[in-house]
Write a protein that holds these residues in place. Sequence first.
Motif, PDB file in Angstrom:
ATOM      1  N   ASP A  45     -23.495  47.749 -74.130  1.00  0.00           N
ATOM      2  CA  ASP A  45     -24.041  47.771 -75.487  1.00  0.00           C
ATOM      3  C   ASP A  45     -22.946  47.493 -76.514  1.00  0.00           C
ATOM      4  OD1 ASP A  45     -26.640  48.204 -74.759  1.00  0.00           O
ATOM      5  OD2 ASP A  45     -26.529  50.383 -74.933  1.00  0.00           O
ATOM      6  N   ARG A  53     -31.116  39.764 -76.203  1.00  0.00           N
ATOM      7  CA  ARG A  53     -30.997  40.191 -74.809  1.00  0.00           C
ATOM      8  C   ARG A  53     -32.346  40.115 -74.104  1.00  0.00           C
ATOM      9  NH1 ARG A  53     -27.866  45.769 -73.540  1.00  0.00           N
ATOM     10  NH2 ARG A  53     -27.407  45.409 -75.743  1.00  0.00           N
ATOM     11  N   ILE A  55     -33.970  41.555 -70.733  1.00  0.00           N
ATOM     12  CA  ILE A  55     -33.768  42.511 -69.645  1.00  0.00           C
ATOM     13  C   ILE A  55     -34.635  42.111 -68.459  1.00  0.00           C
ATOM     14  CG2 ILE A  55     -34.075  44.897 -68.905  1.00  0.00           C
ATOM     15  CD1 ILE A  55     -33.256  45.804 -71.637  1.00  0.00           C
ATOM     16  N   PHE A  75     -38.921  49.260 -72.444  1.00  0.00           N
ATOM     17  CA  PHE A  75     -37.923  48.330 -72.959  1.00  0.00           C
ATOM     18  C   PHE A  75     -38.512  47.429 -74.049  1.00  0.00           C
ATOM     19  CE2 PHE A  75     -35.793  49.077 -68.753  1.00  0.00           C
ATOM     20  CZ  PHE A  75     -34.662  49.686 -69.280  1.00  0.00           C
ATOM     21  N   GLN A  76     -39.767  47.050 -73.878  1.00  0.00           N
ATOM     22  CA  GLN A  76     -40.410  46.224 -74.900  1.00  0.00           C
ATOM     23  C   GLN A  76     -40.534  46.987 -76.218  1.00  0.00           C
ATOM     24  OE1 GLN A  76     -44.007  45.125 -72.830  1.00  0.00           O
ATOM     25  NE2 GLN A  76     -43.119  43.236 -72.014  1.00  0.00           N
ATOM     26  N   TYR A  80     -36.674  44.775 -76.724  1.00  0.00           N
ATOM     27  CA  TYR A  80     -36.118  43.808 -75.790  1.00  0.00           C
ATOM     28  C   TYR A  80     -37.220  42.944 -75.177  1.00  0.00           C
ATOM     29  CZ  TYR A  80     -31.970  46.855 -75.788  1.00  0.00           C
ATOM     30  OH  TYR A  80     -30.879  47.596 -76.152  1.00  0.00           O
ATOM     31  N   HIS A  81     -36.920  41.681 -74.964  1.00  0.00           N
ATOM     32  CA  HIS A  81     -37.773  40.857 -74.121  1.00  0.00           C
ATOM     33  C   HIS A  81     -37.498  41.283 -72.677  1.00  0.00           C
ATOM     34  CE1 HIS A  81     -39.337  37.793 -77.016  1.00  0.00           C
ATOM     35  NE2 HIS A  81     -38.387  38.365 -77.743  1.00  0.00           N
ATOM     36  N   THR A  82     -38.546  41.401 -71.873  1.00  0.00           N
ATOM     37  CA  THR A  82     -38.401  42.002 -70.546  1.00  0.00           C
ATOM     38  C   THR A  82     -39.285  41.301 -69.525  1.00  0.00           C
ATOM     39  OG1 THR A  82     -38.143  44.146 -71.671  1.00  0.00           O
ATOM     40  CG2 THR A  82     -38.428  44.199 -69.299  1.00  0.00           C
ATOM     41  N   ALA A 103     -37.242  34.684 -77.097  1.00  0.00           N
ATOM     42  CA  ALA A 103     -36.260  35.589 -77.700  1.00  0.00           C
ATOM     43  C   ALA A 103     -35.393  34.882 -78.739  1.00  0.00           C
ATOM     44  CB  ALA A 103     -35.373  36.195 -76.614  1.00  0.00           C
TER      45      ALA A 103
END
Length: 287
Positions: A45, A53, A55, A75-76, A80-82, A103
Amino acid sequence: MTIQWFPGHMAKARREVSEKIKYVDIVFELIDARLPLSSRNPMMDQIVQQKPRLILLNKGDLADREQNQKWQQYFQEKGYHTLIINAQQNKGVNKIVLEAKKALKEKIDRERSKGVKPRAIRAMCIGIPNVGKSTLMNRLVGKKIAQTGNKPGVTKGQQWLRSGTDLELLDTPGILWPKFEDQEIGKKLALTGAIKDQLLHLDDLAIYGLTFFSHFYPERLVERYKLTQEQTFLPGAELLMLISEKRGFRDDYDRASEMIIQEIRSSKLGPYTLDRWEELGVTENEN
């Protein structure tokens, strides 16, 4: 059982990642779906900072499906895009470039409005040892370029890899952090193979694994080791002795421990998730 592993090449890789982060558009953070929090390096981080980022929860087929969905949602919600993928079986890998473009949509639109000619996305792939980075790189590139191995520490250098016309990848070695403040994280990493077995007490690790399965998946122990439901409630050390006897190892608990650990890692006991979503509140407060 105290677990530490931070070889010299990891310290060097950490410095190189810090130096080269400025050259990439996005970071692909590869984590083990069986331990979505414990397999994230907290030092990253600080290094990645505000870079977009993506993930990637790898080895999704080895993890509990219900837990996978909960962690992806977690995570979303963090912004974050996951994606849940399985690099070994090439599942979900074809979605990575599209998700990376999502993203980076604002950046891409901004450059297009300025008349900047589109170019390949430059991405850095980071993650702890044995999480599947090299396998993912080979899948994305379409041929075996990155060295792979079912053990931690195979990749020791950094290399740029080309994936079609849309993606350029900077591979990096797996990087752990110098000290595990929570030894529970060390045990989870060890059980999934992120730390060299030579550094471990295998009987302690087997007992840890058996205790986990007896709590969350006792029916797996019943089926695999021909136990009764009542026997799954035994303390971990007694379970190890009982399974050793049933498998014909007698008093050779080292061999029995190695067998149990390998069966857990190879999913002979079925898919599992060590980081439980329902315990998230406790985990976040402790970290």
